[in-house]
Each structure stands twice: as structure tokens, then as C-alpha cells.
Design a protein around this motif. Structure first.
Motif, PDB file in Angstrom:
ATOM      1  N   SER A 106       0.828  -1.209   0.000  1.00 29.63           N
ATOM      2  CA  SER A 106       0.000   0.000   0.000  1.00 29.63           C
ATOM      3  C   SER A 106       0.859   1.253   0.000  1.00 29.63           C
ATOM      4  N   ILE A 107       1.904   1.262   0.817  1.00 30.98           N
ATOM      5  CA  ILE A 107       2.733   2.454   0.965  1.00 30.98           C
ATOM      6  C   ILE A 107       3.775   2.566  -0.143  1.00 30.98           C
ATOM      7  N   CYS A 108       4.439   1.465  -0.434  1.00 29.67           N
ATOM      8  CA  CYS A 108       5.580   1.500  -1.357  1.00 29.67           C
ATOM      9  C   CYS A 108       5.202   1.309  -2.820  1.00 29.67           C
ATOM     10  N   ILE A 109       4.118   0.601  -3.099  1.00 30.02           N
ATOM     11  CA  ILE A 109       3.786   0.256  -4.479  1.00 30.02           C
ATOM     12  C   ILE A 109       2.469   0.882  -4.932  1.00 30.02           C
ATOM     13  N   VAL A 110       1.400   0.672  -4.174  1.00 33.08           N
ATOM     14  CA  VAL A 110       0.068   1.087  -4.635  1.00 33.08           C
ATOM     15  C   VAL A 110      -0.044   2.600  -4.738  1.00 33.08           C
ATOM     16  N   ILE A 111       0.396   3.326  -3.710  1.00 27.83           N
ATOM     17  CA  ILE A 111       0.287   4.786  -3.737  1.00 27.83           C
ATOM     18  C   ILE A 111       1.092   5.387  -4.889  1.00 27.83           C
ATOM     19  N   PRO A 112       2.383   5.029  -5.085  1.00 25.05           N
ATOM     20  CA  PRO A 112       3.101   5.550  -6.259  1.00 25.05           C
ATOM     21  C   PRO A 112       2.464   5.127  -7.581  1.00 25.05           C
ATOM     22  N   PHE A 113       1.953   3.887  -7.647  1.00 25.60           N
ATOM     23  CA  PHE A 113       1.312   3.438  -8.885  1.00 25.60           C
ATOM     24  C   PHE A 113       0.074   4.283  -9.212  1.00 25.60           C
ATOM     25  N   LEU A 114      -0.730   4.581  -8.210  1.00 21.47           N
ATOM     26  CA  LEU A 114      -1.910   5.414  -8.442  1.00 21.47           C
ATOM     27  C   LEU A 114      -1.516   6.825  -8.872  1.00 21.47           C
ATOM     28  N   LEU A 115      -0.455   7.362  -8.280  1.00 20.87           N
ATOM     29  CA  LEU A 115       0.029   8.681  -8.699  1.00 20.87           C
ATOM     30  C   LEU A 115       0.503   8.651 -10.151  1.00 20.87           C
ATOM     31  N   ILE A 116       1.231   7.595 -10.511  1.00 20.82           N
ATOM     32  CA  ILE A 116       1.698   7.464 -11.896  1.00 20.82           C
ATOM     33  C   ILE A 116       0.515   7.382 -12.852  1.00 20.82           C
ATOM     34  N   LEU A 117      -0.453   6.547 -12.516  1.00 21.44           N
ATOM     35  CA  LEU A 117      -1.606   6.353 -13.391  1.00 21.44           C
ATOM     36  C   LEU A 117      -2.421   7.629 -13.529  1.00 21.44           C
ATOM     37  N   PHE A 118      -2.718   8.278 -12.410  1.00 22.43           N
ATOM     38  CA  PHE A 118      -3.571   9.467 -12.434  1.00 22.43           C
ATOM     39  C   PHE A 118      -2.896  10.624 -13.176  1.00 22.43           C
ATOM     40  N   TYR A 119      -1.641  10.921 -12.847  1.00 19.79           N
ATOM     41  CA  TYR A 119      -0.978  12.076 -13.459  1.00 19.79           C
ATOM     42  C   TYR A 119      -0.529  11.788 -14.886  1.00 19.79           C
ATOM     43  N   SER A 120      -0.328  10.528 -15.239  1.00 19.17           N
ATOM     44  CA  SER A 120      -0.062  10.207 -16.643  1.00 19.17           C
ATOM     45  C   SER A 120      -1.300  10.463 -17.492  1.00 19.17           C
ATOM     46  N   LEU A 121      -2.464  10.031 -16.999  1.00 17.33           N
ATOM     47  CA  LEU A 121      -3.709  10.332 -17.712  1.00 17.33           C
ATOM     48  C   LEU A 121      -4.006  11.823 -17.713  1.00 17.33           C
TER      49      LEU A 121
END
Length: 325
Positions: free
Chosen positions: A201-216
Motif C-alpha cells: 500500500s505504501i511502497c507500491i500502490v500509492i506511487p502506482f496510483l500517482l503514476i496512473l492518475f498524473y499520466s492520464l
């Protein structure tokens, strides 16, 4: 109450017996000669690409910063350092383990900790890069550079903290399928569930969601960076994101399989091997992706071409001084 305790004790003993037996099976597993040769060749190529490529990238970024635009250089440097460290320590450790058929303490625990730290720092650096690019917060200002550097440092420290937990609790064993030391659970399923959920949740999911959201967000044209140079090095960010997600998908799938099995049995051997090979591949691909930017590529060629001319050029007479007797 006593019956419940006895039942819990029996289940725990059964779980420990399974863990010990599964560990011995994993340790006794061996590759065929052909498989070992192929894996050694693949790891060697990935290590050479990662070490040489990322060293050259750092050299160009440091010595040629004025020759190509790079408004978000801090996360790029953090990502390059992560890829270089993974190539130098993790891939070489896996290659050595394949040749010697194992890893021993304390190098076993160090490799496991560093691998988690490098994975966390790389995805954290990419997430910071995506946020910077969408918000238009360049790393050229002193204040912005400090904030971004602290954010990158936080991703490194977070990976070190979560990577050290399995080492402290002695959950680390050598896994021939992953070609390095990994976590083998010898406690209850609840312990594994708590740790993996917190770490992911802290190391993978949160950065992944940031990558996905700001890439879109950036792809939709909603970014605030209206005055950005189309030749800026950040133009390769979509390629970096795409290849990172592609290379780390097998690793995420193998961890989800482990999380979904109540008997704590790991993912299939071929999937764990594929996850290691693909994650190592990403370290060597990023330098190639940087060269897709024309200005960065020209700056690198100019650096080495100029150095070569200075090294092999003959002395040139530039002036004559007349001496009077």
C-alpha cells in the motif's frame, strides 16, 4: 479455551513443518545445464547494459546539463542511481548465485533489503517525475529542487525500512527460482497479510496510483506546464512508465498469488524467474529510452566525440613569438 489453544498450536506446528519442508525443497531444486547457461547469459547481458548504460547516463547528465533541456533532473538522477545500484549489486548477486548455486549470510540478507529499496525508489522516482511534469514544478529552482530531492530520499528510506523488516524477523531464504534471497513465510498467514498489505500500500500502490492518475492527467492535456519545451528530457516519461509497468507486471502477479494462498505457498517457479529477469531488464532499458530524446542523444555524442578529438588530436601551432637578441 484449551481446545482452541491446542488447535492453534497444531495449526502453527503444521505451518512450520510445511515451511521447513518447502524451504528444503526449494534449496534442493537445481537448474539443468542448458537452463543455467541461458540464465547466466541473459543476466550477464542485463548487467552489462545496466552498468554501462546508467554510468554513461550519469556522465552525460552531470557534464552536459547545459546542452539539453531537463527541467525535472532530480527524479531522473534518482531513477538512474536506482537502476545503477540494482545492476551493480542485485543482478551481479543473482549472476554469482547462479554460478555458485546459492547465497550465504550476510550477503543474502543485504541483497533482499537492497532489492526492495531499489524497487521502491525507482517507482517512487517515476511517480515524482509524473507529478512534477503534470504540475509544471521544475527542479531548476532551489526550493523546488530541495523538496523534490527530499521526496526522492523518502522513497529510498521507505524501501530500506520495509526491506529490513524481513531481515530482522529472519524471513529471508535463498530462492533458486528468483535467483536471489527472498521472503519465505514461516509464521502465520495474518503476519504475512499485515506486512504485505502495508508494504504494497505504501511502497507500491500509492506511487502506482500517482503514476496512473498524473499520466492520464498529462495525456489529456490538463497539465499546467504550458511553457514546456517539447525537446525536454521529460518527453520520454510515457515510455519510461510503459516499460516499467510492463517489466514489473510478473513481479506484481507473483506477489498477488502469494497473498491469495492461505497455505503460504509461493507462485510457480517459472513466474518467479520471469519476474526477476523482467525487473532486471528494466534497469538496462531506461538508458536506451533516454537516448530516444534527440537533444540528450546529441549531447552524449558531442561529449564523447569531443573527448576523442582532444585525446587523439595532434598539437596545433596557434601563435609565434619572436625573440629579439
Amino acid at each position: 479455551m484449551s481446545g482452541t489453544r491446542q488447535q492453534h498450536r497444531k495449526s502453527r506446528l503444521k505451518m512450520n513443518d510445511w515451511a521447513n519442508s518447502s524451504t528444503s525443497v526449494v534449496l534442493d531444486q537445481s537448474w539443468t545445464r542448458v537452463e543455467r547457461s541461458v540464465l547466466v547469459a541473459v543476466l550477464s547481458v542485463e548487467m552489462v547494459l545496466g552498468v554501462i548504460g546508467n554510468c554513461l547516463v550519469l556522465l552525460v547528465k552531470i557534464m552536459c546539463r547545459g546542452r539539453f533541456p531537463c527541467r525535472y533532473w532530480v527524479p531522473f538522477v534518482s531513477l538512474t542511481l536506482s537502476d545503477l545500484g540494482s545492476s551493480l549489486l542485485i543482478i551481479s548477486g543473482s549472476l554469482l548465485a547462479m554460478l555458485t548455486k546459492g547465497q550465504r549470510s550476510p550477503w543474502c540478507e543485504v541483497v533482499s533489503l537492497l532489492k526492495f529499496a531499489f524497487i521502491t525508489s525507482s517507482i517512487g522516482s517515476i511517480a515524482i517525475l509524473c507529478v512534477q511534469r503534470a504540475k509544471g514544478v521544475a527542479s531548476t529552482g532551489r526550493g523546488a529542487s530541495v523538496v523534490v530531492a527530499l521526496a526522492c530520499l523518502a522513497s529510498w528510506l521507505t524501501g530500506v525500512v520495509f526491506g529490513s523488516i524481513p531481515v530482522v524477523y529472519n524471513w529471508i531464504r535463498y530462492d533458486p527460482a528468483e535467483m536471489l534471497c527472498a521472503v519465505f513465510w514461516e509464521s502465520s498467514y495474518s503476519d504475512m497479510l499485515v506486512y504485505i498489505l502495508c508494504a504494497f500500500s505504501i511502497c507500491i500502490v500509492i506511487p502506482f496510483l500517482l503514476i496512473l492518475f498524473y499520466s492520464l492527467f498529462t495525456a489529456a492535456g490538463c497539465e499546467r506546464n504550458c511553457d514546456s519545451d517539447p525537446d525536454d528530457l521529460s518527453s520520454v516519461t510515457p515510455l519510461i512508465v510503459a516499460f516499467y509497468l510492463f517489466c514489473y507486471t510478473p513481479l506484481a502477479v507473483s506477489e498477488l498469488i502469494l497473498l491469495g494462498r492461505l497455505d503460504l505457498s509461493p507462485a510457480p517457479d517459472w513466474l518467479r524467474t520471469l519476474s526477476s529477469v523482467m525487473s532486471y531488464l528494466d534497469c538496462g532499458l531506461n538508458p536506451i529510452i533516454y537516448c530516444a530524446n534527440q537533444d540528450f542523444r546529441e549531447a552524449g555524442l558531442a561529449l564523447f566525440w569531443t573527448s576523442r578529438k582532444l585525446l587523439f588530436s595532434e598539437p596545433v601551432l596557434t601563435s609565434v613569438t619572436k625573440l629579439e637578441l
